[in-house]
Design an enzyme around this catalytic site. Structure first.
Site, PDB file in Angstrom:
ATOM      1  N   CYS A 188       0.849  -1.191   0.000  1.00  0.00           N
ATOM      2  CA  CYS A 188       0.000   0.000   0.000  1.00  0.00           C
ATOM      3  C   CYS A 188       0.885   1.242   0.000  1.00  0.00           C
ATOM      4  O   CYS A 188       1.813   1.362   0.809  1.00  0.00           O
ATOM      5  CB  CYS A 188      -0.896  -0.013   1.237  1.00  0.00           C
ATOM      6  SG  CYS A 188      -1.930   1.456   1.406  1.00  0.00           S
ATOM      7  N   CYS A 195      -8.375  -5.325 -10.004  1.00  0.00           N
ATOM      8  CA  CYS A 195      -7.943  -4.242 -10.876  1.00  0.00           C
ATOM      9  C   CYS A 195      -7.573  -3.058  -9.974  1.00  0.00           C
ATOM     10  O   CYS A 195      -8.439  -2.396  -9.419  1.00  0.00           O
ATOM     11  CB  CYS A 195      -9.095  -3.888 -11.812  1.00  0.00           C
ATOM     12  SG  CYS A 195      -8.652  -2.745 -13.113  1.00  0.00           S
TER      13      CYS A 195
END
Length: 160
Positions: A76, A147
């Site tokens: 992240c 995605c």
């Protein structure tokens, strides 16, 4: 006139962007990493902030991570939580980095969504918006296509 109003109301209630869904997804979960909006703005680029904190989307084919196939881990961009492994990445042709699975416990899916718009995915540690999951991924593995916005990720190469 009534039928048009009814149609518009029905559409807003059943789409991925329904009125009540957006408010629930941000307030229903407490995350390990929690910062003020001012702190997030100071730490992230404008585009990262738009995607991770305001659930935006980067332009297709704009991320260099889309075509990156080196061994390593995708984390992240906001909190460095490991999210995806390079061996689970594939070229979906959509213009965004795509994976057929995530690292267990690292990603949360929002309720709702649809086959057309996918289900929103967020980092389980900081709540940052990553992208969407669809059911049109590789049939030989999970059948899922995560995605993901490249700007929501950082790539950590495998050390040799």
């Amino acid at each position: 006139m009534k039928s048009i109003l009814l149609l518009c109301l029905s559409f807003s209630l059943f789409t991925c962007q329904g009125f009540s869904q957006k408010k629930e997804s941000k307030t229903a979960t407490t995350y390990k990493v929690s910062k003020t909006e001012a702190e997030w703005k100071a730490e992230l680029t404008d585009l990262q902030y738009k995607v991770l904190r305001q659930e935006g989307t980067e332009r297709a084919f704009s991320s260099p991570l889309d075509k990156n196939y080196e061994p390593g881990t995708y984390v992240c961009a906001a909190c460095d939580t490991p999210l995806f492994k390079s061996e689970d990445k594939f070229d979906s042709g959509t213009g965004w980095p795509s994976f057929d699975r995530f690292i267990e416990g690292s990603v949360l899916a929002s309720p709702g969504g649809s086959a057309m718009y996918g289900i929103e995915e967020h980092c389980a540690t900081c709540g940052g918006h990553l992208g969407h999951v669809f059911i049109d991924g590789p049939r030989k593995t999970t059948g899922k296509r995560h995605c993901i916005n490249g700007v929501a990720l950082k790539f950590i190469p495998e050390s040799n």
